[in-house]
Design a protein around this motif. Structure first.
Motif, mmCIF file in Angstrom:
data_model
loop_
_atom_site.group_PDB
_atom_site.id
_atom_site.type_symbol
_atom_site.label_atom_id
_atom_site.label_comp_id
_atom_site.label_asym_id
_atom_site.label_seq_id
_atom_site.Cartn_x
_atom_site.Cartn_y
_atom_site.Cartn_z
ATOM 1 N N ALA A 105 6.946 10.494 -0.328
ATOM 2 C CA ALA A 105 5.740 9.819 -0.800
ATOM 3 C C ALA A 105 6.073 8.390 -1.195
ATOM 4 O O ALA A 105 7.241 8.010 -1.304
ATOM 5 C CB ALA A 105 5.144 10.573 -1.994
ATOM 6 N N ASP A 106 5.033 7.614 -1.441
ATOM 7 C CA ASP A 106 5.177 6.205 -1.801
ATOM 8 C C ASP A 106 4.711 5.960 -3.232
ATOM 9 O O ASP A 106 3.843 6.664 -3.753
ATOM 10 C CB ASP A 106 4.345 5.332 -0.856
ATOM 11 N N TYR A 107 5.298 4.946 -3.842
ATOM 12 C CA TYR A 107 4.865 4.420 -5.141
ATOM 13 C C TYR A 107 4.863 5.485 -6.240
ATOM 14 O O TYR A 107 3.836 5.832 -6.811
ATOM 15 C CB TYR A 107 3.493 3.741 -5.014
ATOM 16 N N TRP A 108 6.049 5.968 -6.511
ATOM 17 C CA TRP A 108 6.301 6.808 -7.683
ATOM 18 C C TRP A 108 7.268 6.072 -8.597
ATOM 19 O O TRP A 108 8.193 5.392 -8.133
ATOM 20 C CB TRP A 108 6.934 8.141 -7.277
ATOM 21 N N ASN A 109 7.083 6.237 -9.909
ATOM 22 C CA ASN A 109 8.024 5.762 -10.913
ATOM 23 C C ASN A 109 8.583 6.979 -11.648
ATOM 24 O O ASN A 109 7.826 7.723 -12.278
ATOM 25 C CB ASN A 109 7.341 4.831 -11.914
#
Length: 370
Positions: A105-109
């Motif tokens: 997935a994209d854009y996880w912190n």
């Protein structure tokens, strides 16, 4: 009681119980979890803007935690410890060969979590874009601690990771690295402030990754030593393995150090690209401090002391200037060669601990270490 009052009371009770606040157009969900089942569900069902806060304790998933849900650059998914609490996610109840956490997935912190005792790799981020990993630990796993892999691996940052004690028994230690960026491509990936030690294979491994990766202010030490009593031990023990499998890539390493690794401190590993190694230190590694026999590497302002084979092995295409093996460059003295402080707790901001180990006070050569 009116329907509106009942709904408001229900929302208040849900908040008080630490349950999810359902997302609206104005506010994404915040989920506070305190059980393994809730953690599994929260990760699986996350959407852009979800904030997952994990309460203190040790969690034992029985299947890999995973998600394919994308955040966005302005509304990432967040997975983090609750406040300053200590959270450990333990893989000892997983089936053989499983990972603890797989993200596609994209854009996880993801921050302030420990992933330990995985049967295989602890954390795998596959074809991810824009993820940030901050102050995590990947320890005592059955393969590499942390892995970025796959095509489309773009603009990911791994900051202040500790990855140590990883060992793959099936491969006799040949595969378990501290951080692996392997088998893929994608630009803008950064590893910074990492502490990678006592892994069976390498500290960092960029095998078969065809795009440049940047490493800065990182320590890699004690890798590739047989700490597991394996009679067929096969760990390589390079501090920084910067290539392999025929890829030609200009990786960059700045202001970093390798010491007490069984193999080379820094090595091209057959990568013939224009690797850049700047202001680093290689100390007391088993083989060469710097091994760049076939590449067109640019080696500048590096310091090699006490390595087993020699300071450097470099081919005719290497550009070498300002290093202590170059003509006219003196070797400054270390303030300390006692590495004990490098195991200390990190600073309050998560950065590497303060140390005088391998410091010289020089402003022109070697890693600053602080």
């Amino acid at each position: 009681m009116s329907r509106r009052t009942a709904l408001a009371l229900g929302a208040t009770l849900a908040l008080g119980a630490g349950l999810a606040v359902l997302p609206t157009q104005a506010q994404a969900a915040t989920v506070v979890v305190s059980t393994t089942a809730d953690l599994t569900s929260a990760i699986k069902n996350a959407t852009a803007g979800t904030v997952i806060q994990v309460r203190a304790g040790t969690y034992y998933p029985t299947a890999t935690l995973q998600s394919t849900a994308n955040g966005t650059s302005s509304s990432p998914v967040t997975l983090q410890a609750y406040g300053s609490e200590t959270v450990k996610i333990d893989g000892s109840s997983l089936p053989a060969g499983d990972w603890i956490f797989k993200l596609t997935a994209d854009y996880w912190n993801v921050s302030n979590l420990t992933f330990q005792n995985s049967p295989d790799s602890a954390v795998v981020c596959q074809s991810c874009t824009g993820t940030n990993w901050n102050n995590i630990k990947t320890i005592n796993g059955g393969d590499s601690g942390f892995t970025l892999t796959g095509d489309g691996t773009v603009n990911n940052t791994v900051k202040n990771i500790d990855s140590y004690g990883n060992y793959d028994a099936a491969g006799h230690g040949e595969n378990a690295d501290g951080v692996a960026v392997k088998f893929g491509s994608g630009t803008g990936n950064l590893i910074t402030g990492a502490r990678l030690y006592n892994n069976s294979d390498d500290g960092i491994d960029f095998w078969s990754f065809s795009s440049p990766v940047t490493v800065e202010h990182t320590w890699s030490f004690g890798n590739g030593k047989n700490r597991w009593g394996d009679s067929a031990f096969a760990g390589d023990g390079n501090g920084y393995k910067l290539g392999g499998d025929g890829e030609v890539v200009a990786h960059v390493v700045n202001n970093s150090a390798a010491w007490d690794d069984a193999g080379n401190g820094f090595t091209e590993n057959s990568n013939t690209g224009s690797i850049v190694i700047n202001r680093t230190t290689a100390y007391a590694n088993g083989k060469y401090g710097y091994y760049f026999a076939t590449s067109s590497a640019k080696l500048g302002k590096n310091l090699a002391v006490g390595n087993g084979s020699a300071a450097v092995s470099k081919g005719s295409s290497v550009t070498s200037s300002g290093n202590n093996w170059d003509s006219g460059i003196s070797t400054p003295s270390f303030v300390s060669t006692d590495a004990s402080t490098t195991y200390n707790s990190r600073k309050s901001d998560g950065s590497l601990p303060a140390t005088t180990f391998l410091t010289t006070g020089s402003t022109t050569i070697g890693a600053t270490m602080n």
